[in-house]
Design a protein around this motif. Structure first.
Motif, PDB file in Angstrom:
ATOM      1  N   ALA A   1      16.357 -19.993   0.819  1.00 10.78           N
ATOM      2  CA  ALA A   1      16.490 -18.688   0.174  1.00 10.78           C
ATOM      3  C   ALA A   1      15.488 -18.506  -0.952  1.00 10.78           C
ATOM      4  CB  ALA A   1      17.906 -18.528  -0.361  1.00 10.78           C
ATOM      5  N   GLU A   2      14.915 -17.310  -1.002  1.00 11.44           N
ATOM      6  CA  GLU A   2      13.999 -16.944  -2.089  1.00 11.44           C
ATOM      7  C   GLU A   2      14.527 -15.751  -2.876  1.00 11.44           C
ATOM      8  OE1 GLU A   2      10.414 -16.307   0.079  1.00 11.44           O
ATOM      9  OE2 GLU A   2      10.065 -18.450   0.429  1.00 11.44           O
ATOM     10  N   GLU A   3      15.229 -14.834  -2.169  1.00 13.74           N
ATOM     11  CA  GLU A   3      15.812 -13.667  -2.841  1.00 13.74           C
ATOM     12  C   GLU A   3      17.224 -13.452  -2.298  1.00 13.74           C
ATOM     13  OE1 GLU A   3      13.379 -10.177  -2.452  1.00 13.74           O
ATOM     14  OE2 GLU A   3      11.517 -11.308  -2.740  1.00 13.74           O
ATOM     15  N   LEU A   4      18.126 -12.974  -3.143  1.00  6.26           N
ATOM     16  CA  LEU A   4      19.514 -12.743  -2.753  1.00  6.26           C
ATOM     17  C   LEU A   4      19.961 -11.363  -3.214  1.00  6.26           C
ATOM     18  CD1 LEU A   4      22.441 -13.583  -1.878  1.00  6.26           C
ATOM     19  CD2 LEU A   4      22.713 -14.513  -4.207  1.00  6.26           C
ATOM     20  N   GLU A   5      20.627 -10.657  -2.319  1.00  2.00           N
ATOM     21  CA  GLU A   5      21.271  -9.384  -2.653  1.00  2.00           C
ATOM     22  C   GLU A   5      22.694  -9.428  -2.095  1.00  2.00           C
ATOM     23  OE1 GLU A   5      20.777  -4.551  -1.780  1.00  2.00           O
ATOM     24  OE2 GLU A   5      19.479  -6.000  -0.757  1.00  2.00           O
ATOM     25  N   VAL A   6      23.669  -9.135  -2.933  1.00  2.00           N
ATOM     26  CA  VAL A   6      25.061  -9.088  -2.481  1.00  2.00           C
ATOM     27  C   VAL A   6      25.425  -7.638  -2.162  1.00  2.00           C
ATOM     28  CG1 VAL A   6      27.467  -9.528  -3.081  1.00  2.00           C
ATOM     29  CG2 VAL A   6      25.682 -11.125  -3.850  1.00  2.00           C
ATOM     30  N   PHE A   7      25.802  -7.393  -0.893  1.00  2.00           N
ATOM     31  CA  PHE A   7      26.205  -6.040  -0.495  1.00  2.00           C
ATOM     32  C   PHE A   7      27.650  -5.758  -0.888  1.00  2.00           C
ATOM     33  CE2 PHE A   7      22.982  -6.424   3.133  1.00  2.00           C
ATOM     34  CZ  PHE A   7      22.048  -5.625   2.495  1.00  2.00           C
ATOM     35  N   GLY A   8      28.528  -6.685  -0.552  1.00  2.00           N
ATOM     36  CA  GLY A   8      29.948  -6.458  -0.787  1.00  2.00           C
ATOM     37  C   GLY A   8      30.666  -7.767  -1.072  1.00  2.00           C
ATOM     38  N   THR A   9      31.537  -7.763  -2.057  1.00  2.00           N
ATOM     39  CA  THR A   9      32.252  -8.988  -2.428  1.00  2.00           C
ATOM     40  C   THR A   9      33.576  -9.094  -1.656  1.00  2.00           C
ATOM     41  OG1 THR A   9      33.358  -7.862  -4.254  1.00  2.00           O
ATOM     42  CG2 THR A   9      31.260  -8.964  -4.732  1.00  2.00           C
ATOM     43  N   ALA A  10      34.139 -10.291  -1.648  1.00  2.00           N
ATOM     44  CA  ALA A  10      35.459 -10.526  -1.055  1.00  2.00           C
ATOM     45  C   ALA A  10      36.156 -11.588  -1.891  1.00  2.00           C
ATOM     46  CB  ALA A  10      35.318 -10.984   0.394  1.00  2.00           C
ATOM     47  N   ASP A  11      37.291 -11.209  -2.476  1.00  2.00           N
ATOM     48  CA  ASP A  11      37.967 -12.168  -3.354  1.00  2.00           C
ATOM     49  C   ASP A  11      38.913 -13.071  -2.564  1.00  2.00           C
ATOM     50  OD1 ASP A  11      40.259 -10.693  -2.846  1.00  2.00           O
ATOM     51  OD2 ASP A  11      40.188  -9.603  -4.751  1.00  2.00           O
ATOM     52  N   GLU A  12      39.747 -13.803  -3.267  1.00  2.00           N
ATOM     53  CA  GLU A  12      40.609 -14.798  -2.615  1.00  2.00           C
ATOM     54  C   GLU A  12      41.700 -14.158  -1.755  1.00  2.00           C
ATOM     55  OE1 GLU A  12      42.256 -13.691  -6.574  1.00  2.00           O
ATOM     56  OE2 GLU A  12      40.297 -14.382  -5.847  1.00  2.00           O
ATOM     57  N   THR A  13      41.864 -12.821  -1.833  1.00  2.06           N
ATOM     58  CA  THR A  13      42.863 -12.164  -0.965  1.00  2.06           C
ATOM     59  C   THR A  13      42.313 -11.890   0.438  1.00  2.06           C
ATOM     60  OG1 THR A  13      42.216  -9.919  -1.657  1.00  2.06           O
ATOM     61  CG2 THR A  13      43.925 -11.048  -2.970  1.00  2.06           C
ATOM     62  N   TYR A  14      41.042 -12.148   0.661  1.00  2.00           N
ATOM     63  CA  TYR A  14      40.463 -11.982   2.000  1.00  2.00           C
ATOM     64  C   TYR A  14      41.253 -12.861   2.974  1.00  2.00           C
ATOM     65  CZ  TYR A  14      36.972 -12.237   5.771  1.00  2.00           C
ATOM     66  OH  TYR A  14      36.315 -12.196   6.984  1.00  2.00           O
ATOM     67  N   PRO A  15      41.835 -12.278   4.036  1.00  4.22           N
ATOM     68  CA  PRO A  15      42.782 -13.031   4.876  1.00  4.22           C
ATOM     69  C   PRO A  15      42.164 -14.172   5.692  1.00  4.22           C
ATOM     70  CG  PRO A  15      43.038 -10.656   5.171  1.00  4.22           C
ATOM     71  CD  PRO A  15      41.759 -10.869   4.422  1.00  4.22           C
ATOM     72  N   LEU A  16      40.853 -14.121   5.929  1.00  6.25           N
ATOM     73  CA  LEU A  16      40.248 -15.097   6.839  1.00  6.25           C
ATOM     74  C   LEU A  16      39.546 -16.213   6.067  1.00  6.25           C
ATOM     75  CD1 LEU A  16      38.788 -12.620   9.495  1.00  6.25           C
ATOM     76  CD2 LEU A  16      41.077 -13.644   9.391  1.00  6.25           C
ATOM     77  N   GLN A  17      40.278 -16.831   5.172  1.00  3.11           N
ATOM     78  CA  GLN A  17      39.712 -17.964   4.444  1.00  3.11           C
ATOM     79  C   GLN A  17      39.489 -19.124   5.404  1.00  3.11           C
ATOM     80  OE1 GLN A  17      38.707 -17.770   1.310  1.00  3.11           O
ATOM     81  NE2 GLN A  17      39.539 -15.706   0.999  1.00  3.11           N
ATOM     82  N   LYS A  18      38.706 -20.112   4.954  1.00  2.00           N
ATOM     83  CA  LYS A  18      38.331 -21.215   5.837  1.00  2.00           C
ATOM     84  C   LYS A  18      39.529 -22.138   6.106  1.00  2.00           C
ATOM     85  CE  LYS A  18      34.973 -24.748   6.738  1.00  2.00           C
ATOM     86  NZ  LYS A  18      35.126 -26.140   6.529  1.00  2.00           N
ATOM     87  N   LYS A  19      40.224 -21.820   7.196  1.00  2.29           N
ATOM     88  CA  LYS A  19      41.327 -22.661   7.674  1.00  2.29           C
ATOM     89  C   LYS A  19      41.693 -22.141   9.055  1.00  2.29           C
ATOM     90  CE  LYS A  19      44.952 -19.823   5.585  1.00  2.29           C
ATOM     91  NZ  LYS A  19      46.178 -19.804   4.776  1.00  2.29           N
ATOM     92  N   GLY A  20      42.494 -22.899   9.775  1.00  2.00           N
ATOM     93  CA  GLY A  20      42.878 -22.451  11.110  1.00  2.00           C
ATOM     94  C   GLY A  20      43.872 -21.304  11.041  1.00  2.00           C
ATOM     95  N   HIS A  21      43.674 -20.287  11.883  1.00  2.00           N
ATOM     96  CA  HIS A  21      44.591 -19.147  11.952  1.00  2.00           C
ATOM     97  C   HIS A  21      45.132 -19.043  13.363  1.00  2.00           C
ATOM     98  CE1 HIS A  21      43.389 -17.738   7.980  1.00  2.00           C
ATOM     99  NE2 HIS A  21      42.124 -17.839   8.346  1.00  2.00           N
ATOM    100  N   SER A  22      46.410 -18.777  13.506  1.00  2.00           N
ATOM    101  CA  SER A  22      46.988 -18.608  14.834  1.00  2.00           C
ATOM    102  C   SER A  22      46.545 -17.264  15.413  1.00  2.00           C
ATOM    103  CB  SER A  22      48.513 -18.658  14.763  1.00  2.00           C
ATOM    104  OG  SER A  22      49.017 -17.494  14.127  1.00  2.00           O
ATOM    105  N   LEU A  23      46.552 -17.195  16.734  1.00  2.00           N
ATOM    106  CA  LEU A  23      46.203 -15.934  17.388  1.00  2.00           C
ATOM    107  C   LEU A  23      47.226 -14.855  17.045  1.00  2.00           C
ATOM    108  CD1 LEU A  23      45.075 -17.299  20.875  1.00  2.00           C
ATOM    109  CD2 LEU A  23      43.622 -16.554  18.981  1.00  2.00           C
TER     110      LEU A  23
END
Length: 461
Positions: A91-113
């Motif tokens: 990476a040389e340049e970074l732009e953040v379009f949209g943030t997602a806080d800890e309420t984002y439902p798809l955190q890194k863990k297994g989710h059932s169908l």
């Protein structure tokens, strides 16, 4: 905005080139010296690793780069030294379009169908549903490609209809009448002359009858669109809104119909394997270890062609105790169909010549007076994937069948005209698109192969 898709980076990597990548953050890890972000833009199952040298970026700049956030990175594409990827972006340049806080439902863990069905608005961002939807898209393209290459014409049949093609009666009514103050006739029945169309109408269960009109003018047509059934079926194989492919062909008999159906499904499966290999391999690894071998097995073998009578004899002699007893004249259940395909023949089966009493009025009657020229294509893991027939071309026989079943003639005059004026032998079939996607992806619940499933008591999103 100019960007390079991640799928293009993996398929045509230009090392040491500058790329602009944009997507959603799957994970971020690292230490105070270097941070690694897995970025996905939906174009491929594969995440692109973006490396942030913390000598160039501050903690404050990367604070918003969390799971679910969307970013734009400009950087150099280089060969990766780490495991799991061939290339990465420095990476040389970074732009953040949209943030997602800890309420984002798809955190890194297994989710059932089951959990993800409740988050159908976000589940396409997961690996599983990204893969399923890319396969679905490829199969939709393959359907048009197959029929267009064969000289078929794409026909758009109505979604709002005054006739019930299947005679099933399980239809969603379409009305503009005020439900809390319905206009009534003298006998107390609803006065549909006051409705928008001047008669009772509903969402279609099939475009077949109108498709036949197209075939008897253009020679060969296919439909591909949504259909609706108001059956209260809470099973892994039923939807209230689903997509159907329905080809209709003039001058085709039942043999021509069977050949086309086999060629068609094999073409679609081959196309998906050729164009979505990464996605299918991912689904095989995580959901169905036998998926690829099953797909290739279908391609490698001719389908068995078997009469209904022969099929019932095999089932009766099998010694298997089925949940639904089987004898001549019964409509076969999924367990019967899968026994024939998965255990007896170990390959797809086309079952023909069903008893006329369990099939639709429009199917051509055989000389025996007991059976009709119906055909069902049965697949492993699915059961019936295609249903079709040679259509009854004889006016008098079709009229007798309509009378026998008590179908109102006022609804059928236009359909009978195709037999009055220049009737021809003709055939067709219907393929439930989601059943095909189910088979190709190895998923086990039909709710997981359509973006926003419609089922009893569920019309979310």
């Amino acid at each position: 905005m100019k960007r390079t898709k991640i799928s293009t980076i993996f398929s045509q990597p230009e090392l040491d080139s500058t790329v602009d990548v944009m997507g959603w953050v799957r994970t971020r890890r690292g230490n105070k010296y270097v941070q690694f972000v897995a970025l996905n833009d939906g174009s491929t199952i594969r995440n692109l690793q973006v490396v942030f040298d913390m000598a160039k970026f501050s903690d404050e700049q990367l604070k918003a780069v969390t799971t679910g956030s969307s970013i734009h990175v400009k950087g150099k594409l280089v060969e990766s030294q780490g495991k799991g990827q061939t290339v990465e972006v420095q990476a040389e340049e970074l732009e953040v379009f949209g943030t997602a806080d800890e309420t984002y439902p798809l955190q890194k863990k297994g989710h059932s169908l089951e959990f993800l069905r409740e988050k159908a608005h976000l589940r396409p961002r997961t690996n599983t549903f990204g893969a399923v939807l890319r396969v679905r898209s490829a199969l939709a393209f393959a359907i048009h490609k197959f029929f267009q290459e064969k000289g078929f014409f794409y026909l758009n049949t109505p979604l709002i209809t005054a006739s019930d093609c299947e005679g099933a009666g399980a239809m969603f009514q379409v009305t503009t009448l005020p439900l809390n103050d319905l206009p009534k006739n003298e006998d107390g029945s609803v006065d549909y002359s006051k409705d928008f169309f001047g008669k009772s109408t509903a969402l279609t269960v099939s475009g077949q009858l109108e498709g036949e009109l197209g075939a008897t003018a253009l020679g060969a047509i296919y439909t591909f669109g949504p259909t609706f059934r108001a059956e209260n079926s809470n099973t892994p194989r039923h939807l209230s809104e689903f997509w159907m492919i329905e080809p209709e062909m003039a001058f085709y008999d039942i043999e021509d119909n069977m050949e086309l159906a086999e060629e068609f499904v094999k073409y679609c499966i081959r196309y998906a394997l050729d164009t979505c290999r990464d996605d299918i391999e991912f689904l095989a690894e995580h959901y169905d270890k036998d998926l690829i071998s099953r797909l290739e097995n279908v391609l490698a073998q001719d389908f068995v062609r078997l009469t209904y009578t022969e099929g019932v004899e095999i089932l009766e002699k099998s010694g298997r105790k089925f949940e639904f007893p089987v004898h001549w004249g019964t409509d076969l259940q999924s367990e019967h169909e899968r026994y024939l395909v998965e255990e007896h023949f170990k390959r797809p089966v086309i079952l023909t010549d069903y008893p006329k009493d369990i099939k639709a009025f429009y199917m051509k009657q055989n000389p025996d007076g007991r059976t009709v020229r119906a055909m069902d294509v049965l697949f492993p893991a699915i059961g019936e994937i295609i249903g079709g027939s040679e259509r009854e071309a004889d006016y008098d026989k079709l009229l007798a069948s309509i009378d026998e079943r008590g179908i109102p003639m006022k609804d059928m005059w236009w359909y009978l005209d195709t037999r009055r004026f220049g009737t021809v032998p003709h055939s067709g079939f219907g393929l439930g698109f989601e059943r095909l996607v189910l088979f190709v992806t190895g998923m086990t619940n039909i709710r997981d192969v359509i973006p926003f499933p419609r089922t009893p008591n569920n019309a979310e999103f």
